[in-house]
Motif scaffolding. Sequence first.
Motif, PDB file in Angstrom:
ATOM      1  N   LEU A 182     -40.164  -5.955 -43.363  1.00  0.00           N
ATOM      2  CA  LEU A 182     -40.692  -6.945 -44.308  1.00  0.00           C
ATOM      3  C   LEU A 182     -39.582  -7.867 -44.801  1.00  0.00           C
ATOM      4  O   LEU A 182     -39.694  -9.103 -44.730  1.00  0.00           O
ATOM      5  N   MET A 183     -38.494  -7.274 -45.293  1.00  0.00           N
ATOM      6  CA  MET A 183     -37.423  -8.087 -45.870  1.00  0.00           C
ATOM      7  C   MET A 183     -36.679  -8.885 -44.810  1.00  0.00           C
ATOM      8  O   MET A 183     -36.244 -10.015 -45.064  1.00  0.00           O
ATOM      9  N   GLY A 184     -36.527  -8.323 -43.612  1.00  0.00           N
ATOM     10  CA  GLY A 184     -35.838  -9.047 -42.556  1.00  0.00           C
ATOM     11  C   GLY A 184     -36.580 -10.304 -42.136  1.00  0.00           C
ATOM     12  O   GLY A 184     -35.987 -11.389 -42.034  1.00  0.00           O
ATOM     13  N   VAL A 185     -37.894 -10.176 -41.907  1.00  0.00           N
ATOM     14  CA  VAL A 185     -38.699 -11.333 -41.513  1.00  0.00           C
ATOM     15  C   VAL A 185     -38.784 -12.336 -42.656  1.00  0.00           C
ATOM     16  O   VAL A 185     -38.613 -13.551 -42.459  1.00  0.00           O
ATOM     17  N   ALA A 186     -39.036 -11.839 -43.873  1.00  0.00           N
ATOM     18  CA  ALA A 186     -39.175 -12.733 -45.028  1.00  0.00           C
ATOM     19  C   ALA A 186     -37.879 -13.494 -45.304  1.00  0.00           C
ATOM     20  O   ALA A 186     -37.906 -14.689 -45.620  1.00  0.00           O
ATOM     21  N   GLU A 187     -36.732 -12.824 -45.178  1.00  0.00           N
ATOM     22  CA  GLU A 187     -35.465 -13.502 -45.438  1.00  0.00           C
ATOM     23  C   GLU A 187     -35.174 -14.561 -44.382  1.00  0.00           C
ATOM     24  O   GLU A 187     -34.667 -15.642 -44.707  1.00  0.00           O
ATOM     25  N   GLY A 188     -35.495 -14.276 -43.133  1.00  0.00           N
ATOM     26  CA  GLY A 188     -35.278 -15.269 -42.091  1.00  0.00           C
ATOM     27  C   GLY A 188     -36.077 -16.535 -42.335  1.00  0.00           C
ATOM     28  O   GLY A 188     -35.569 -17.654 -42.183  1.00  0.00           O
ATOM     29  N   ILE A 189     -37.331 -16.378 -42.746  1.00  0.00           N
ATOM     30  CA  ILE A 189     -38.170 -17.542 -43.047  1.00  0.00           C
ATOM     31  C   ILE A 189     -37.686 -18.238 -44.309  1.00  0.00           C
ATOM     32  O   ILE A 189     -37.672 -19.485 -44.383  1.00  0.00           O
ATOM     33  N   LEU A 190     -37.273 -17.462 -45.298  1.00  0.00           N
ATOM     34  CA  LEU A 190     -36.778 -18.056 -46.542  1.00  0.00           C
ATOM     35  C   LEU A 190     -35.535 -18.902 -46.298  1.00  0.00           C
ATOM     36  O   LEU A 190     -35.385 -19.985 -46.881  1.00  0.00           O
ATOM     37  N   LEU A 191     -34.648 -18.450 -45.440  1.00  0.00           N
ATOM     38  CA  LEU A 191     -33.449 -19.237 -45.123  1.00  0.00           C
ATOM     39  C   LEU A 191     -33.819 -20.573 -44.485  1.00  0.00           C
ATOM     40  O   LEU A 191     -33.154 -21.591 -44.716  1.00  0.00           O
ATOM     41  N   ALA A 192     -34.887 -20.578 -43.690  1.00  0.00           N
ATOM     42  CA  ALA A 192     -35.354 -21.842 -43.095  1.00  0.00           C
ATOM     43  C   ALA A 192     -35.875 -22.779 -44.182  1.00  0.00           C
ATOM     44  O   ALA A 192     -35.599 -23.990 -44.171  1.00  0.00           O
ATOM     45  N   PHE A 193     -36.626 -22.235 -45.144  1.00  0.00           N
ATOM     46  CA  PHE A 193     -37.130 -23.058 -46.245  1.00  0.00           C
ATOM     47  C   PHE A 193     -35.989 -23.582 -47.115  1.00  0.00           C
ATOM     48  O   PHE A 193     -36.052 -24.710 -47.630  1.00  0.00           O
ATOM     49  N   MET A 194     -34.948 -22.779 -47.269  1.00  0.00           N
ATOM     50  CA  MET A 194     -33.789 -23.230 -48.047  1.00  0.00           C
ATOM     51  C   MET A 194     -33.076 -24.382 -47.351  1.00  0.00           C
ATOM     52  O   MET A 194     -32.563 -25.296 -48.004  1.00  0.00           O
ATOM     53  N   SER A 195     -33.046 -24.346 -46.023  1.00  0.00           N
ATOM     54  CA  SER A 195     -32.438 -25.461 -45.299  1.00  0.00           C
ATOM     55  C   SER A 195     -33.275 -26.729 -45.463  1.00  0.00           C
ATOM     56  O   SER A 195     -32.736 -27.838 -45.561  1.00  0.00           O
ATOM     57  N   TYR A 196     -34.594 -26.583 -45.514  1.00  0.00           N
ATOM     58  CA  TYR A 196     -35.466 -27.736 -45.751  1.00  0.00           C
ATOM     59  C   TYR A 196     -35.220 -28.299 -47.154  1.00  0.00           C
ATOM     60  O   TYR A 196     -35.216 -29.522 -47.345  1.00  0.00           O
ATOM     61  N   ASP A 197     -35.021 -27.420 -48.121  1.00  0.00           N
ATOM     62  CA  ASP A 197     -34.711 -27.860 -49.482  1.00  0.00           C
ATOM     63  C   ASP A 197     -33.435 -28.704 -49.504  1.00  0.00           C
ATOM     64  O   ASP A 197     -33.383 -29.753 -50.150  1.00  0.00           O
ATOM     65  N   HIS A 198     -32.410 -28.274 -48.780  1.00  0.00           N
ATOM     66  CA  HIS A 198     -31.167 -29.041 -48.711  1.00  0.00           C
ATOM     67  C   HIS A 198     -31.378 -30.373 -47.994  1.00  0.00           C
ATOM     68  O   HIS A 198     -30.802 -31.392 -48.389  1.00  0.00           O
ATOM     69  N   TYR A 199     -32.212 -30.353 -46.970  1.00  0.00           N
ATOM     70  CA  TYR A 199     -32.516 -31.598 -46.250  1.00  0.00           C
ATOM     71  C   TYR A 199     -33.179 -32.619 -47.176  1.00  0.00           C
ATOM     72  O   TYR A 199     -32.789 -33.797 -47.207  1.00  0.00           O
ATOM     73  N   VAL A 200     -34.156 -32.176 -47.946  1.00  0.00           N
ATOM     74  CA  VAL A 200     -34.846 -33.085 -48.860  1.00  0.00           C
ATOM     75  C   VAL A 200     -33.890 -33.584 -49.944  1.00  0.00           C
ATOM     76  O   VAL A 200     -33.887 -34.773 -50.291  1.00  0.00           O
ATOM     77  N   ALA A 201     -33.042 -32.685 -50.472  1.00  0.00           N
ATOM     78  CA  ALA A 201     -32.117 -33.066 -51.535  1.00  0.00           C
ATOM     79  C   ALA A 201     -31.116 -34.116 -51.067  1.00  0.00           C
ATOM     80  O   ALA A 201     -30.753 -35.022 -51.832  1.00  0.00           O
ATOM     81  N   VAL A 202     -30.673 -34.020 -49.836  1.00  0.00           N
ATOM     82  CA  VAL A 202     -29.648 -34.936 -49.330  1.00  0.00           C
ATOM     83  C   VAL A 202     -30.261 -36.204 -48.739  1.00  0.00           C
ATOM     84  O   VAL A 202     -29.784 -37.316 -48.990  1.00  0.00           O
TER      85      VAL A 202
ATOM     86  N   ARG B   3     -37.456 -38.584 -53.620  1.00  0.00           N
ATOM     87  CA  ARG B   3     -38.745 -37.894 -53.434  1.00  0.00           C
ATOM     88  C   ARG B   3     -38.633 -36.389 -53.651  1.00  0.00           C
ATOM     89  O   ARG B   3     -39.623 -35.670 -53.515  1.00  0.00           O
ATOM     90  N   TYR B   4     -37.439 -35.924 -53.996  1.00  0.00           N
ATOM     91  CA  TYR B   4     -37.212 -34.481 -54.146  1.00  0.00           C
ATOM     92  C   TYR B   4     -38.149 -33.841 -55.173  1.00  0.00           C
ATOM     93  O   TYR B   4     -38.714 -32.767 -54.901  1.00  0.00           O
ATOM     94  N   PRO B   5     -38.336 -34.427 -56.361  1.00  0.00           N
ATOM     95  CA  PRO B   5     -39.231 -33.784 -57.353  1.00  0.00           C
ATOM     96  C   PRO B   5     -40.663 -33.616 -56.854  1.00  0.00           C
ATOM     97  O   PRO B   5     -41.369 -32.710 -57.301  1.00  0.00           O
ATOM     98  N   VAL B   6     -41.089 -34.479 -55.936  1.00  0.00           N
ATOM     99  CA  VAL B   6     -42.452 -34.382 -55.410  1.00  0.00           C
ATOM    100  C   VAL B   6     -42.514 -33.409 -54.240  1.00  0.00           C
ATOM    101  O   VAL B   6     -43.376 -32.528 -54.187  1.00  0.00           O
ATOM    102  N   LEU B   7     -41.580 -33.569 -53.302  1.00  0.00           N
ATOM    103  CA  LEU B   7     -41.594 -32.734 -52.094  1.00  0.00           C
ATOM    104  C   LEU B   7     -41.256 -31.271 -52.390  1.00  0.00           C
ATOM    105  O   LEU B   7     -41.690 -30.381 -51.659  1.00  0.00           O
ATOM    106  N   MET B   8     -40.472 -31.037 -53.456  1.00  0.00           N
ATOM    107  CA  MET B   8     -40.089 -29.661 -53.805  1.00  0.00           C
ATOM    108  C   MET B   8     -40.604 -29.292 -55.194  1.00  0.00           C
ATOM    109  O   MET B   8     -39.912 -28.624 -55.967  1.00  0.00           O
ATOM    110  N   ARG B   9     -41.825 -29.715 -55.498  1.00  0.00           N
ATOM    111  CA  ARG B   9     -42.423 -29.349 -56.777  1.00  0.00           C
ATOM    112  C   ARG B   9     -42.729 -27.855 -56.818  1.00  0.00           C
ATOM    113  O   ARG B   9     -42.681 -27.171 -55.796  1.00  0.00           O
TER     114      ARG B   9
END
Length: 314
Positions: A106-126, A131-137
């Motif tokens: 559970l934690m292995g799969v969830a963490e792998g997906i979470l790391l991908a979402f965190m990279s998307y967060d950095h992409y939107v921020a940079v 549009r960051y407040p809307v895309l990452m509401r």
Amino acid sequence: MEDVNQSVTSDFHLVGLFSHSGSCHLLFSLVAAMFIMGLLGNTVLLFLICIDSRLHTPMYFLLSQLSLFDVGFPLVTIPKMSANFLQVEGSISFGGCATQIFCLTLMGVAEGILLAFMSYDHYVAVCHPLRYPVLMRRQVCLLMVGCSWMAGVLNASIQTSITLHFPYCASHTVDHFFCEVPALLKLSCTDTSAYELALSISGVLILMLPLSLIATSYGHVLRAVVRMRSENARHKAFTTCSSHITVVGLFYGAAVFMYMVPGAYHSPQQDNVVSLFYSLVTPMLNPLIYSLRNREVRMALFKVIGGAGLRPKW
């Protein structure tokens, strides 16, 4: 049916982490120290994110989930390993083995997906700061975390139920320091080749899809950082993203070795080392990586220390 019943009513025997080493007590002390440091570091990071309003942002909300996983990984494996070492035995019940497989998957799969979402967060921020407040509401962040947990639960339920459905009528000695699917399948007295092939294919998909999103996100981020005219903005973006890339490299490096490299190309001793890396070393390093290279986390820590009358003199 008798074979299945035998596997359900019998305990498994874990070989142990230090069975192939002569410096058992020294290595055990090192593992115990890393375990305590990891729990302390991730607990402090969670505490800071909860109490400091400056850290109430999408990036730190996702980071708090990563810290939860980094608390869970060692808690599932290290206490049982330590108890077996101190009691000079390596038994684990069928239910305990099922619990370890389910929680770790559970934690292995969830963490792998979470790391991908965190990279998307950095992409939107940079790349799309306006549009960051809307895309990452908040709703989007909750959806990201919910998807990570749901994917982990679904995958863990399927893998655990199928793995433990096989009869284990021969040896119950698991050549590993915790119950993990590849090590357990070697003990089955039936043909598991089809299931192992399915595991390999699903493992490639589970690893490569998030990695593709991570690579795409940071490709755009790198291009945007190079074009920045402000030195301060470029440094801040690079520092934030490099911390996450380091964490991604540590986690996915171990996962690729375990689940994408065929078992014939690595020994049980190598599996133990790599499993220890992603279940203990990486969770211990993550809070250090994010705190030492992140000004907001350091400021929050100094604020707490100063409020307790322990302000550092530097």
